[in-house]
Write an enzyme that holds these catalytic residues in place. Structure first.
Site, PDB file in Angstrom:
ATOM      1  N   ASP A 103      39.078  47.669  44.269  1.00 45.55           N
ATOM      2  CA  ASP A 103      39.990  47.843  45.407  1.00 45.55           C
ATOM      3  C   ASP A 103      39.467  48.826  46.452  1.00 45.55           C
ATOM      4  OD1 ASP A 103      41.726  46.125  44.032  1.00 45.55           O
ATOM      5  OD2 ASP A 103      42.630  47.810  42.952  1.00 45.55           O
ATOM      6  N   LYS A 155      36.580  45.799  49.533  1.00 41.16           N
ATOM      7  CA  LYS A 155      35.467  44.825  49.568  1.00 41.16           C
ATOM      8  C   LYS A 155      35.811  43.649  50.471  1.00 41.16           C
ATOM      9  CE  LYS A 155      35.663  44.445  45.053  1.00 41.16           C
ATOM     10  NZ  LYS A 155      36.558  45.541  44.680  1.00 41.16           N
ATOM     11  N   GLY A 164      41.650  40.790  43.689  1.00 44.53           N
ATOM     12  CA  GLY A 164      42.536  40.599  44.835  1.00 44.53           C
ATOM     13  C   GLY A 164      41.860  41.233  46.030  1.00 44.53           C
ATOM     14  N   HIS A 165      41.312  40.397  46.908  1.00 47.16           N
ATOM     15  CA  HIS A 165      40.552  40.903  48.049  1.00 47.16           C
ATOM     16  C   HIS A 165      41.327  40.623  49.335  1.00 47.16           C
ATOM     17  CE1 HIS A 165      36.635  40.439  45.485  1.00 47.16           C
ATOM     18  NE2 HIS A 165      37.482  41.308  45.001  1.00 47.16           N
ATOM     19  N   GLN A 214      36.000  43.405  41.276  1.00 45.95           N
ATOM     20  CA  GLN A 214      36.197  44.630  40.490  1.00 45.95           C
ATOM     21  C   GLN A 214      35.261  45.730  41.036  1.00 45.95           C
ATOM     22  OE1 GLN A 214      35.944  41.474  38.329  1.00 45.95           O
ATOM     23  NE2 GLN A 214      38.036  41.480  39.032  1.00 45.95           N
TER      24      GLN A 214
HETATM   25  P1  GDP Z   1      39.197  44.918  47.376  1.00 41.16           P
HETATM   26  O1  GDP Z   1      39.720  44.437  46.069  1.00 41.16           O
HETATM   27  O2  GDP Z   1      38.052  45.846  47.228  1.00 41.16           O
HETATM   28  O3  GDP Z   1      38.914  43.802  48.344  1.00 41.16           O
HETATM   29  O4  GDP Z   1      40.371  45.795  48.013  1.00 41.16           O
HETATM   30  P2  GDP Z   1      41.933  45.412  48.109  1.00 41.16           P
HETATM   31  O5  GDP Z   1      42.107  44.373  49.139  1.00 41.16           O
HETATM   32  O6  GDP Z   1      42.487  45.138  46.746  1.00 41.16           O
HETATM   33  O7  GDP Z   1      42.544  46.801  48.527  1.00 41.16           O
HETATM   34  C1  GDP Z   1      42.164  47.447  49.699  1.00 41.16           C
HETATM   35  C2  GDP Z   1      43.404  47.636  50.585  1.00 41.16           C
HETATM   36  O8  GDP Z   1      43.118  48.570  51.586  1.00 41.16           O
HETATM   37  C3  GDP Z   1      43.829  46.372  51.300  1.00 41.16           C
HETATM   38  O9  GDP Z   1      45.229  46.387  51.455  1.00 41.16           O
HETATM   39  C4  GDP Z   1      43.142  46.499  52.663  1.00 41.16           C
HETATM   40  O10 GDP Z   1      43.850  45.797  53.709  1.00 41.16           O
HETATM   41  C5  GDP Z   1      43.238  47.976  52.882  1.00 41.16           C
HETATM   42  N1  GDP Z   1      42.161  48.579  53.680  1.00 41.16           N
HETATM   43  C6  GDP Z   1      40.830  48.255  53.718  1.00 41.16           C
HETATM   44  N2  GDP Z   1      40.159  49.127  54.498  1.00 41.16           N
HETATM   45  C7  GDP Z   1      41.079  50.012  54.948  1.00 41.16           C
HETATM   46  C8  GDP Z   1      41.001  51.190  55.771  1.00 41.16           C
HETATM   47  O11 GDP Z   1      39.943  51.593  56.236  1.00 41.16           O
HETATM   48  N3  GDP Z   1      42.176  51.866  55.999  1.00 41.16           N
HETATM   49  C9  GDP Z   1      43.371  51.475  55.484  1.00 41.16           C
HETATM   50  N4  GDP Z   1      44.443  52.195  55.753  1.00 41.16           N
HETATM   51  N5  GDP Z   1      43.474  50.371  54.710  1.00 41.16           N
HETATM   52  C10 GDP Z   1      42.351  49.662  54.437  1.00 41.16           C
HETATM   53  P1  IMO Z   2      39.197  43.782  42.737  1.00 38.78           P
HETATM   54  O1  IMO Z   2      38.122  42.716  42.802  1.00 38.78           O
HETATM   55  C1  IMO Z   2      41.096  46.872  40.349  1.00 38.78           C
HETATM   56  C2  IMO Z   2      41.290  46.170  36.041  1.00 38.78           C
HETATM   57  C3  IMO Z   2      42.649  45.978  35.391  1.00 38.78           C
HETATM   58  C4  IMO Z   2      42.377  46.592  34.031  1.00 38.78           C
HETATM   59  C5  IMO Z   2      40.945  46.165  33.750  1.00 38.78           C
HETATM   60  C6  IMO Z   2      40.827  44.930  32.859  1.00 38.78           C
HETATM   61  O2  IMO Z   2      40.392  43.472  43.555  1.00 38.78           O
HETATM   62  O3  IMO Z   2      38.611  45.128  43.001  1.00 38.78           O
HETATM   63  P2  IMO Z   2      41.212  42.346  33.319  1.00 38.78           P
HETATM   64  O4  IMO Z   2      42.437  41.583  33.742  1.00 38.78           O
HETATM   65  O5  IMO Z   2      40.074  42.202  34.257  1.00 38.78           O
HETATM   66  O6  IMO Z   2      40.825  42.082  31.908  1.00 38.78           O
HETATM   67  O7  IMO Z   2      41.662  43.904  33.345  1.00 38.78           O
HETATM   68  O8  IMO Z   2      40.352  45.909  35.005  1.00 38.78           O
HETATM   69  N1  IMO Z   2      40.987  45.253  37.150  1.00 38.78           N
HETATM   70  C7  IMO Z   2      40.957  45.630  38.430  1.00 38.78           C
HETATM   71  N2  IMO Z   2      41.258  46.811  39.011  1.00 38.78           N
HETATM   72  N3  IMO Z   2      40.653  45.839  41.104  1.00 38.78           N
HETATM   73  C8  IMO Z   2      40.312  44.659  40.533  1.00 38.78           C
HETATM   74  O9  IMO Z   2      39.712  43.682  41.211  1.00 38.78           O
HETATM   75  C9  IMO Z   2      40.506  44.502  39.144  1.00 38.78           C
HETATM   76  N4  IMO Z   2      40.322  43.487  38.277  1.00 38.78           N
HETATM   77  C10 IMO Z   2      40.595  43.959  37.062  1.00 38.78           C
HETATM   78  O10 IMO Z   2      43.657  46.655  36.099  1.00 38.78           O
HETATM   79  O11 IMO Z   2      42.412  47.985  34.117  1.00 38.78           O
HETATM   80 MG    MG Z   3      41.505  44.353  45.016  1.00 40.33          MG
END
Ligand code: GDP
Ligand code: IMO
Ligand code: MG
Length: 426
Positions: free
Chosen positions: A14, A17, A41-42, A224
């Site tokens: 998270d 990415k 979840g991207h 991840q």
């Molecule tokens: P990922 O799994 O690495 O793709 O990240 P996620 O999408 O799960 O979580 C990142 C969250 O931060 C999302 O809600 C993005 O919209 C948000 N985000 C990304 N870059 C920024 C930033 O520079 N500032 C803020 N406030 N939010 C951001």
């Molecule tokens: P993105 O790609 C954050 C975590 C789960 C748990 C562990 C194992 O959005 O960064 P699993 O269901 O994979 O067997 O769970 O990994 N986890 C993540 N945490 N971002 C993710 O994906 C994750 N995918 C799995 O919360 O701790």
């Molecule tokens: Mg994510």
């Protein structure tokens, strides 16, 4: 030869990415997922629209790009079809530009069930997403998995499913006291999914090697983060795949010598979801503030993310493990209101100072982080569009991170949208 870039999360996932992939997709023809499944979840925000991609590469939002789900990914076909169906009404047509590896392993209902049943336990819980990821990878390695291509050989698929389910039902009944599954019902259900997905399934390894020969470029989208990697992560609190850069070779279809650069995505602080050690985790008050400001709730499960200070030991380690050439730093704006900002530079463990993570069991549980303090910048950075306009203290914070992790910064992100991103200048 086309250029190959691998993008990885440098912390516990998270990191942002999705946003960075969306920006880098401009430069390539292919975006490829190489591991994980719909546990990811991207998030990509375009204008006032927010898209959350779980299995389909984030590059899909660029209509002229081809997106590949590589053989290292585990595919829940029901979830994949739901994702495709959700994109269609938003005018994101995937037909002709989504390719699914015929060798990718398939998630079945018994994988999800076993994942859920294991998570009910209080002791030894991982805090998984309950999507069946771990049990599916376990079957892959145990050589009792079913691959996408197997779904199209109905006789083979039916027989294999029958013998696998026989074993699963015994475990479900006797170990968990749970109901089992009907092989016939699952066969029929998955036959339907297979028909709908048929047009997308192909030999993606061949596709990518041909693309490279033609001079087309590829971006590998890690899911991840580094410390959720099954080998390099905080085991056993990890996911079940190789989320680090090497995973692009084993799960994506390119050899190591083809990779031109590795980009790490780094959050300006740290978060993690689920159980496991987290040395720099905030206390309750700051946790609440940053979680709220940063919107730190899981993109897949909606769970509140745990938040903490930036840990330079972890990220430096990540730079080494992945061979990261450059990083993108996200979510600087989330720290805007803080008076002081801490950076962890080492750990104290039983009276000894460490600037690395030794292989001592439970080290990260038992260590005390060593911090340095930086003055905050106390102003809104979310509207800033160039590095020069960042407040001095924010520039100093970034420069210190750069020095500590020992790699270059390319991008800085100060908000969710594409335009809240600019190039770093040293
Ligand atoms: P990922 O799994 O690495 O793709 O990240 P996620 O999408 O799960 O979580 C990142 C969250 O931060 C999302 O809600 C993005 O919209 C948000 N985000 C990304 N870059 C920024 C930033 O520079 N500032 C803020 N406030 N939010 C951001
Ligand atoms: P993105 O790609 C954050 C975590 C789960 C748990 C562990 C194992 O959005 O960064 P699993 O269901 O994979 O067997 O769970 O990994 N986890 C993540 N945490 N971002 C993710 O994906 C994750 N995918 C799995 O919360 O701790
Ligand atoms: Mg994510």
């Amino acid at each position: 030869m086309g250029q190959v870039t691998v993008l990885v999360g440098a912390q516990w996932g998270d990191e942002g990415k999705g946003k960075v992939i969306d920006i880098l997709t401009e430069e390539v023809q292919y975006v490829v997922r190489y591991q994980g499944g719909n546990n990811a979840g991207h998030t990509v925000v375009i204008g006032d629209k927010k898209y959350v991609l779980h299995l389909i590469p984030s590059g899909i939002l660029h209509m002229d790009k081809t997106c590949v789900i590589g053989h290292g990914v585990v595919i829940d076909p029901k979830a994949l079809l739901e994702e495709i169906d959700l994109l269609a009404p938003q005018d994101i047509e995937v037909e002709g530009r989504l390719k699914i590896s015929d060798r990718a392993h398939v998630i079945f209902p018994y994988h999800r069930k076993i994942d859920e049943l294991r998570e009910v336990r209080k002791k030894g819980r991982i805090g998984t997403t309950k999507k069946g990821i771990g049990p599916c990878y376990a079957d892959k390695v145990a050589r009792i998995g079913i691959r996408m291509a197997d779904l199209y050989d109905e006789k083979y698929f039916k027989n294999r499913l029958k013998s696998i389910i026989e074993e699963k039902n015994t475990v479900l009944k006797h170990l968990y006291g749970s109901d089992g599954f009907s092989p016939d019902a699952i066969f029929e259900e998955y036959r339907g999914y297979a028909q709908r997905l048929k047009e997308y399934v192909c030999d993606t390894n061949f596709l990518l090697s041909e693309a490279l020969k033609k001079g087309e470029s590829i971006l590998f989208e890690g899911a991840q983060g580094t410390f959720l990697d099954v080998d390099y992560g905080t085991y056993p609190y990890v996911t079940s795949s190789s989320s680090t850069a090497g995973g692009a070779c084993t799960g994506g279809g390119v050899g190591p010598s083809r990779i031109d650069r590795v980009i790490g995505v780094v959050k300006a602080y740290t978060t993690r979801v689920g159980e496991g050690p987290f040395p720099t985790e905030f206390g309750p008050e700051l946790m609440e503030t940053i979680r709220k400001k940063g919107g730190e709730f899981g993109s897949t499960t909606g769970r509140a993310r745990r938040c903490g200070w930036f840990d330079s030991v972890l990220v430096r380690n990540s730079v080494e493990i992945n061979g990261i050439d450059q990083v993108a730093i996200t979510k600087i704006d989330v720290l805007d209101e803080l008076d002081t900002i801490k950076i962890c530079t080492g750990y104290n463990y039983k009276g000894k100072l460490y600037s690395n993570i030794p292989g001592i069991p439970s080290f990260l549980d038992g260590c005390e982080p060593v911090y340095e303090e930086h003055p905050g910048w106390k102003c809104d950075t979310s509207g800033i569009t160039s590095y020069e306009d960042l407040p001095e203290n924010a520039r100093k914070y970034l420069a210190r991170i750069k020095g500590l992790i020992g790699t270059d910064i390319i991008l800085v992100s100060v908000g969710k949208s594409r335009k809240q991103t600019f190039i770093y200048k040293s």
